[in-house]
Each structure stands twice: as C-alpha cells, then as structure tokens.
Scaffold this active site. Structure first.
Site, mmCIF file in Angstrom:
data_model
loop_
_atom_site.group_PDB
_atom_site.id
_atom_site.type_symbol
_atom_site.label_atom_id
_atom_site.label_comp_id
_atom_site.label_asym_id
_atom_site.label_seq_id
_atom_site.Cartn_x
_atom_site.Cartn_y
_atom_site.Cartn_z
ATOM 1 N N SER A 148 0.854 -1.189 0.000
ATOM 2 C CA SER A 148 0.000 0.000 0.000
ATOM 3 C C SER A 148 0.889 1.238 0.000
ATOM 4 O O SER A 148 2.085 1.152 0.307
ATOM 5 C CB SER A 148 -0.854 0.008 1.274
ATOM 6 O OG SER A 148 -1.456 1.270 1.463
ATOM 7 N N TYR A 161 -2.605 -1.968 10.748
ATOM 8 C CA TYR A 161 -2.730 -2.139 9.287
ATOM 9 C C TYR A 161 -1.491 -1.592 8.574
ATOM 10 O O TYR A 161 -0.890 -2.270 7.732
ATOM 11 C CB TYR A 161 -3.990 -1.439 8.788
ATOM 12 C CG TYR A 161 -4.107 -1.503 7.279
ATOM 13 C CD1 TYR A 161 -4.449 -2.686 6.652
ATOM 14 C CD2 TYR A 161 -3.837 -0.378 6.487
ATOM 15 C CE1 TYR A 161 -4.525 -2.763 5.264
ATOM 16 C CE2 TYR A 161 -3.915 -0.448 5.109
ATOM 17 C CZ TYR A 161 -4.259 -1.640 4.509
ATOM 18 O OH TYR A 161 -4.319 -1.715 3.140
HETATM 19 N N1 LIG Z 1 -8.948 -0.245 -0.838
HETATM 20 C C1 LIG Z 1 -7.874 0.434 -0.472
HETATM 21 O O1 LIG Z 1 -7.937 1.662 -0.248
HETATM 22 C C2 LIG Z 1 -6.533 -0.263 -0.399
HETATM 23 C C3 LIG Z 1 -5.365 0.502 -0.544
HETATM 24 C C4 LIG Z 1 -4.128 -0.145 -0.478
HETATM 25 C C5 LIG Z 1 -4.069 -1.511 -0.305
HETATM 26 N N2 LIG Z 1 -5.220 -2.246 -0.163
HETATM 27 C C6 LIG Z 1 -5.098 -3.696 -0.003
HETATM 28 O O2 LIG Z 1 -5.695 -4.327 -1.113
HETATM 29 C C7 LIG Z 1 -6.116 -5.638 -0.755
HETATM 30 C C8 LIG Z 1 -7.532 -5.871 -1.239
HETATM 31 O O3 LIG Z 1 -8.386 -4.978 -0.555
HETATM 32 P P1 LIG Z 1 -9.687 -4.329 -1.221
HETATM 33 O O4 LIG Z 1 -9.510 -2.874 -1.164
HETATM 34 O O5 LIG Z 1 -10.012 -4.973 -2.499
HETATM 35 O O6 LIG Z 1 -10.743 -4.689 -0.069
HETATM 36 P P2 LIG Z 1 -12.168 -5.419 -0.077
HETATM 37 O O7 LIG Z 1 -13.036 -4.863 -1.140
HETATM 38 O O8 LIG Z 1 -12.615 -5.367 1.344
HETATM 39 O O9 LIG Z 1 -11.796 -6.924 -0.469
HETATM 40 C C9 LIG Z 1 -11.055 -7.720 0.419
HETATM 41 C C10 LIG Z 1 -11.014 -9.141 -0.111
HETATM 42 O O10 LIG Z 1 -10.280 -9.938 0.844
HETATM 43 C C11 LIG Z 1 -11.087 -11.022 1.250
HETATM 44 N N3 LIG Z 1 -10.908 -11.332 2.661
HETATM 45 C C12 LIG Z 1 -11.059 -10.476 3.709
HETATM 46 N N4 LIG Z 1 -10.905 -11.159 4.848
HETATM 47 C C13 LIG Z 1 -10.667 -12.460 4.515
HETATM 48 C C14 LIG Z 1 -10.469 -13.640 5.253
HETATM 49 N N5 LIG Z 1 -10.493 -13.646 6.585
HETATM 50 N N6 LIG Z 1 -10.264 -14.802 4.586
HETATM 51 C C15 LIG Z 1 -10.268 -14.818 3.234
HETATM 52 N N7 LIG Z 1 -10.455 -13.728 2.464
HETATM 53 C C16 LIG Z 1 -10.668 -12.559 3.111
HETATM 54 C C17 LIG Z 1 -12.524 -10.589 0.995
HETATM 55 O O11 LIG Z 1 -13.332 -11.732 0.737
HETATM 56 P P3 LIG Z 1 -14.422 -12.379 1.733
HETATM 57 O O12 LIG Z 1 -15.006 -11.276 2.555
HETATM 58 O O13 LIG Z 1 -15.370 -13.036 0.796
HETATM 59 O O14 LIG Z 1 -13.651 -13.360 2.532
HETATM 60 C C18 LIG Z 1 -12.396 -9.749 -0.256
HETATM 61 O O15 LIG Z 1 -12.445 -10.562 -1.405
HETATM 62 C C19 LIG Z 1 -5.924 -5.734 0.748
HETATM 63 O O16 LIG Z 1 -4.714 -6.410 1.022
HETATM 64 C C20 LIG Z 1 -5.824 -4.284 1.184
HETATM 65 O O17 LIG Z 1 -5.081 -4.148 2.364
HETATM 66 C C21 LIG Z 1 -6.441 -1.647 -0.214
#
Ligand SMILES: NC(=O)c1ccc[n+]([C@@H]2O[C@H](COP(=O)([O-])OP(=O)(O)OC[C@H]3O[C@@H](n4cnc5c(N)ncnc54)[C@H](OP(=O)(O)O)[C@@H]3O)[C@@H](O)[C@H]2O)c1
Length: 277
Positions: A148, A161
């Site tokens: 990130s 985080y």
């Molecule tokens: N969005 C941002 O602003 C941002 C910025 C930088 C980095 N990131 C990183 O990008 C990655 C993806 O995040 P996103 O933004 O796409 O978030 P999101 O929309 O909340 O998606 C998160 C994904 O991770 C899965 N997940 C969460 N907890 C889990 C668990 N206990 N076991 C298995 N799967 C799990 C969820 O699936 P289920 O709920 O179906 O399990 C979902 O598919 C993360 O590593 C996050 O830290 C996000």
C-alpha cells in the site's frame, strides 16, 4: 512479458480475496487473458458466481473455487493441499486478501488485530513459502503482494494495518532480490485509498481518506497486472499516490504521521446554516 491467450490457457493464477475489490478485478483481467483461475475467499457464492461467469465468457478450461478464512493459521496449508489435489500448478500467486481496523490502538480489539496480522502477514508469507518451492522446481513463476502507499509511512488510527503493509513491502523487495535470475519474480503493488469495501469493513468509512479522491479498483488491478508481467519489484498505482510515497523520502516520519492522522480522522460534521446561527 505479456503472453498470448493461447499460451495462457495452460497457466493458472491463484488470487486470494477474489470475491471483491481488487481481487475481483484481477480475476477479470486474468480471465480475459485466458488464464485458469483459482479463486480464494470466504464468500463461496460470490466466488462461484464470478468464476462461472468468467469461465463461460472466456472459455476457460479450469476455474477452481476455494472457500477459506485466511485468518485461520491452518488455512494457507489447507489451500495449498486443495490446489495440489486439484492437479493444478500455480504459475502466478496474487496475495491480495487483506483487512484493516480503524481506531486508537489503546482502544481497538486485540483479537481482531491478531486476526489482521495473520491475514495480512502470516498468510501471504506462508502461501509464498509453499508455492515458491514448486515455482523453484519449475524455474518459473510470478508473485504479486498487495502492499500500500501506507507501506512508506506510519499510520496513526490504523497503526496495525500500516505496519502489516510496511512488512509486505520490505518482504517483497527482499524476496525480489533473492530470486533475481531464477525465473521467478516478486512484485509489490502499492495502491492508495480506493473505491472498494476496504474502508467500510475497517470501520473507516467516515474518514477523510475514504471520502477523498479514490482510485478505481479496475485501474489499480491493471497497474498491478502490468507491473507483474514486466517483473517489476514494486509499483505505486496512481500519480497522487506516487507523489505521496515520494514525500516519504523527504518528510520527517513525525510529519508523515501527522498527515496520515489527519487523513484517518473523521470529517467534522458540517452543521446546517440555521443551526450555526
Ligand atoms: N482499498 C484500499 O484503499 C486499499 C489501498 C491499499 C491496499 N489495499 C489492499 O488491497 C487488498 C484488497 O483490498 P480491497 O480494497 O479490495 O478490499 P475489499 O473490497 O474489502 O476486499 C477484500 C477481499 O479480501 C477477502 N478477505 C477479507 N478477509 C478475509 C479472510 N479472513 N479470509 C479470506 N479472504 C478474506 C474478501 O473476501 P471475503 O469477505 O469473501 O472473505 C475480499 O475478497 C488488501 O490487502 C488491502 O489491504 C487496499
């Protein structure tokens, strides 16, 4: 190097957190380019719907759905065993699943934080360890880890985080160096605040960061895909985020922390004009 759809039909990508956000967008991109998919998350129905749709649309040979709660310490080994039993080899591993928790560390829930550390650090480390052995045997493979823009700076109100994402960037860059000239590449993708479920799930939907300008997950995934295909060690998605990450090289950490705290605070409620009188 990007390969043709015909070549890719014998290749498989495993994507964790494929039911939503970036993970779902990665699944769409890889499917479009003809890769077989292994989709992992907790929401089985969402994964099934997405998997069947993409298989049908792009005539993919194999789509495998694995339901797993990746906060469970046994989950990475179970996922690995399930992949082995399916007979598929993972050519590309996308360690994408992740979560955060918003609040002052003195007040947040420790059990939730331990689960987040497991999900954001231990799980990608173990999946990397397991699938890397097979990649080394084949002398080829690609791994993408979701870091990130906060990997570059302290994150007050999201301290755990931010620290997990600093770990992922450091880990990925070190591995990338260790694996130089082996046919295996490791890439860290560093997005900024994006339009996914992340902030809502972290209890941070009302923060300035969540209500500022957000990146679109399809664009972030495309940047990650391109960097992965070129074997880049890291990529920061989006100009604003590149500038923010660059500022970490020149600003003192305490100034960066103050700036991040401001972003992670709730926007003050705007009082209606009459009430102000
Ligand atoms: N969005 C941002 O602003 C941002 C910025 C930088 C980095 N990131 C990183 O990008 C990655 C993806 O995040 P996103 O933004 O796409 O978030 P999101 O929309 O909340 O998606 C998160 C994904 O991770 C899965 N997940 C969460 N907890 C889990 C668990 N206990 N076991 C298995 N799967 C799990 C969820 O699936 P289920 O709920 O179906 O399990 C979902 O598919 C993360 O590593 C996050 O830290 C996000």
């Amino acid at each position: 190097m990007r390969t043709s759809k015909d070549e890719n039909k014998n290749k498989t990508v495993l994507i964790t957190g494929a039911s939503n956000g970036f993970g779902m967008e990665f699944a769409k991109i890889f499917a479009k380019d003809g890769y077989n998919l292994i989709l992992v998350a907790r929401s089985t129905e969402r994964l099934r719907k997405l998997g069947y749709f993409l298989q049908d649309e792009h005539q993919l040979e194999h789509v495998c759905i694995i339901t797993a709660d990746l906060t469970r310490p046994q989950a990475p080994r179970e996922v690995y065993e399930e992949v082995k039993n399916s007979g598929l080899e993972v050519d590309i591993l996308i360690n994408n699943a992740g979560a955060g928790i918003h609040g002052l560390f003195a007040e947040t829930d420790l059990d939730r934080e331990k689960a987040i550390i497991q999900l954001n650090i231990n799980t990608p480390v173990e999946l990397t360890k397991l699938f890397l052995q097979d990649m080394k045997r084949r002398k080829s493979g690609k791994i993408l880890n979701l870091a990130s823009v906060v990997s570059f700076m302290p994150s007050p109100l999201m301290a755990i985080y931010g620290a997990t994402k600093a770990f992922i960037l450091s880990f990925s860059e070190a591995l990338s160096n260790e694996l130089k000239d082996t046919g295996i590449t490791v890439t860290a993708l560093c997005p900024g605040a994006s339009n996914t479920m992340f902030f809502r799930r972290a209890g941070a939907a009302h923060t300035r960061a969540a209500n500022g300008s957000l990146s679109e997950p399809a664009e972030v995934a495309k940047d990650g895909y391109d960097a992965l295909m070129h074997g880049e060690t890291r990529t920061i998605s989006g100009l604003k985020n590149k500038l923010q990450a660059t500022s970490a090289n020149i600003m003192p950490d305490m100034a960066l922390a103050a700036n991040m705290r401001h972003l992670m605070e709730e926007e003050e409620d705007e009082q209606p004009a009459e009430e102000n009188r």
